[in-house]
Design a protein around this motif. Structure first.
Motif, PDB file in Angstrom:
ATOM      1  N   ARG A  44       0.860  -1.191   0.000  1.00  0.00           N
ATOM      2  CA  ARG A  44       0.000   0.000   0.000  1.00  0.00           C
ATOM      3  C   ARG A  44       0.886   1.228   0.000  1.00  0.00           C
ATOM      4  NH1 ARG A  44      -4.827  -0.372   3.191  1.00  0.00           N
ATOM      5  NH2 ARG A  44      -4.170   1.520   4.249  1.00  0.00           N
TER       6      ARG A  44
ATOM      7  N   ASP B 265      -4.219  -0.562  -8.231  1.00  0.00           N
ATOM      8  CA  ASP B 265      -5.489   0.181  -8.112  1.00  0.00           C
ATOM      9  C   ASP B 265      -5.340   1.261  -7.049  1.00  0.00           C
ATOM     10  OD1 ASP B 265      -7.189  -1.556  -9.727  1.00  0.00           O
ATOM     11  OD2 ASP B 265      -6.712  -3.032  -8.164  1.00  0.00           O
ATOM     12  N   THR B 266      -6.268   2.230  -7.103  1.00  0.00           N
ATOM     13  CA  THR B 266      -6.340   3.208  -6.001  1.00  0.00           C
ATOM     14  C   THR B 266      -7.701   3.074  -5.350  1.00  0.00           C
ATOM     15  OG1 THR B 266      -7.150   4.816  -7.611  1.00  0.00           O
ATOM     16  CG2 THR B 266      -4.876   5.023  -6.937  1.00  0.00           C
ATOM     17  N   ASP B 267      -7.781   3.494  -4.075  1.00  0.00           N
ATOM     18  CA  ASP B 267      -9.088   3.446  -3.430  1.00  0.00           C
ATOM     19  C   ASP B 267      -9.615   4.861  -3.198  1.00  0.00           C
ATOM     20  OD1 ASP B 267      -7.971   4.512  -1.112  1.00  0.00           O
ATOM     21  OD2 ASP B 267      -7.716   2.546  -0.159  1.00  0.00           O
ATOM     22  N   ALA B 268     -10.777   4.934  -2.564  1.00  0.00           N
ATOM     23  CA  ALA B 268     -11.451   6.227  -2.381  1.00  0.00           C
ATOM     24  C   ALA B 268     -10.645   7.172  -1.493  1.00  0.00           C
ATOM     25  CB  ALA B 268     -12.826   5.990  -1.782  1.00  0.00           C
ATOM     26  N   HIS B 269      -9.705   6.635  -0.710  1.00  0.00           N
ATOM     27  CA  HIS B 269      -8.885   7.476   0.177  1.00  0.00           C
ATOM     28  C   HIS B 269      -7.576   7.896  -0.486  1.00  0.00           C
ATOM     29  CE1 HIS B 269     -11.718   6.266   3.242  1.00  0.00           C
ATOM     30  NE2 HIS B 269     -11.491   5.004   2.896  1.00  0.00           N
TER      31      HIS B 269
ATOM     32  N   HIS C  59      -2.851   0.486  -4.123  1.00  0.00           N
ATOM     33  CA  HIS C  59      -2.701  -0.924  -3.750  1.00  0.00           C
ATOM     34  C   HIS C  59      -2.014  -1.634  -4.912  1.00  0.00           C
ATOM     35  CE1 HIS C  59      -5.643  -0.526  -0.376  1.00  0.00           C
ATOM     36  NE2 HIS C  59      -6.032   0.492  -1.131  1.00  0.00           N
TER      37      HIS C  59
END
Ligand code: S3P
Length: 452
Positions: A44, A69-73, A77
């Motif tokens: 991460r 990938d990226t997350d909402a924050h 990853h």
């Protein structure tokens, strides 16, 4: 890809103020993605610089087989494929403007018997790749297609990667890193010797990911780095510190705009990157280093910068590696100082995103600042705070030339325009809003309309 030129003009500013964070460090961001791509499991990364250069590395690692990938924050990853697990990229990898990205990725292309094709924009296609291809050839990389070791090129990695000992002939963290990255998948010891200490993020992060690596520094400063090949990388959680090279622009802006008082938080303070701060302090800059602390294995701090009366200094060649990307903006500070600033050991500036020594000298002159451009030196005659401005600076696809001269415009009498600021997005995509939050007025500018 011919994009329309996006000129900008910086208007004379009043006191800049505010407390802000610059985006993540570009060098560490590239390496975070590359090293994570060589772990098995999920890494991460928080605070990744989401700039064009770094996004090109994300795409390159996907092409080699990693899932990213990226997350909402905004956390990235990365599911890696392990050392030795890279796949043959299906398509040509377009590295855009990113010299660090492509040179380090060439080290990874030497991991196995597969073909990788790289290209880039006009700036990157004009830059020398022989400096990494030469050592990588000794490790078994074959160059299948290229003219004069420039992009576009196609390379094939070796069936059996070979470790080696290599003394880096020029001060270059990119060359050092390309060899070490290639050495990761070679059995046995890869040794890199560097006479000049260059940014050490690769060494530090390799150790952090679990590589067995030693660094010996001799009395004369020569560093010998020994890496044991084929380690098993462990997934990491990384926090990328603020980029000191990006911080240099608002710092100098605050120094030259009367009445300014700004604070930049969370800036990387690794000694291999702090040459600009050292030099500005010698020039009389009011920079206070607050809250020094450690974060993710690196020193960071908050920098308070207030408008200052600057004086010219001699910047020794021995400091060049620790501020190699900061000379254009230092030259801007020097233009506002009283007396001469003489900078030595600038040979590497000739092979950056453009010939930065020539581009900097041109930008100074076109704005009424006298300077002498030597083969490897630059001498700027300070104006004692009275830069006329009024010039249009050609940026030659170079983000740092664009940002440096926009900073100059803020302290000048008439403002300064740059013909094309599109490449700022390669390293500091939020530059315009960042500067606006401090109170700067930077507006679109059509260089062609002005000339006509
Ligand atoms: C970098 C190394 C430097 C620097 C570049 C980033 C790196 O280049 O100019 O912006 O991340 O390794 P050289 O290695 O060519 O000096």
């Amino acid at each position: 890809m011919t994009a329309q030129k996006a000129g900008l003009m910086a208007h004379p500013a009043r006191d800049l103020a505010g407390t802000l964070r610059v985006p993540g460090d570009k060098s560490i961001s590239h390496r975070s993605l590359m090293f994570s791509a060589m772990t098995i499991g999920e890494s991460r990364v928080e605070g990744l610089l989401e700039s064009q250069d770094v996004l090109a590395t994300a795409d390159a690692m996907r092409a080699f087989g990693a899932t990213i990938d990226t997350d909402a924050h905004g956390i990235w990853h990365i599911h890696g494929v392990g050392i030795g697990g890279f796949l043959e990229p299906q398509d040509e990898i377009d590295y855009g403007n990113a010299g660090t990205g492509v040179r380090l990725a060439l080290g990874l292309a030497a991991h196995g018997d597969f073909v990788t094709r790289f290209t880039g924009d006009a700036s990157l296609r004009s830059r020398p790749m022989g400096r990494v291809l030469d050592p990588l050839r000794l490790m078994g990389l074959e160059v299948l297609e290229s003219v004069n070791d420039r992009l576009p090129l196609a390379v094939r990695g070796p069936t059996r990667p070979a470790p080696m000992r290599y003394e880096v002939p020029m001060p270059s963290a990119q060359v050092k890193s390309a060899v070490l990255l290639a050495g990761l998948n070679a059995p046995g010891e890869t040794t890199v010797v560097e006479r000049v200490f260059t940014r050490d993020h690769t060494e530090k992060m390799l150790a952090g990911f679990g590589a067995d690596l030693t660094v010996d520094t001799a009395a004369d400063g020569t560093r010998t780095i020994v890496l044991q090949g084929q380690p098993e990388f462990k997934p990491q959680s990384l926090l990328v510190p603020g980029d000191p090279s990006s911080a240099g622009f608002p710092m100098v802006a605050a120094l030259i705009v009367p009445g300014s008082d700004i604070t930049i938080e969370g800036v990387l303070m690794n000694v291999s990157r702090t040459g600009l701060i050292t030099t500005l302090l010698e020039m009389g800059a009011d920079i206070v280093i607050h809250n020094e602390r450690q974060s993710g294995g690196e020193a960071i701090a908050d920098l308070q910068v207030r408008a200052s009366v600057l004086k010219g200094v001699v910047v020794p060649a021995g400091r060049a590696a620790s501020m190699i990307d900061e000379y254009p903006v230092l030259a801007v500070a020097a233009a506002f100082a009283s007396g001469e600033t003489h900078m030595e050991g600038l040979a590497e500036l000739r092979v950056k995103e453009c010939d930065r020594l020539a581009a900097t000298a041109f930008g100074l002159k076109v704005n009424g600042v006298a300077c002498v451009e030597g083969k490897e030196t630059l001498t700027v005659t300070g104006t004692g705070g009275a830069v006329t401005g009024g010039g249009i600076v050609p940026t030659h696809l170079d983000h740092r030339i664009a940002m440096a001269f926009l900073v100059m415009g803020l302290g000048s009498k008439q403002g300064v325009a740059v013909d094309d600021a599109g490449h700022i997005a390669t390293s500091f995509p939020t530059f315009q809003t960042f500067m606006a939050e401090l109170g700067a007025d930077i507006t679109p500018f059509d260089a062609d309309a002005r000339v006509a």
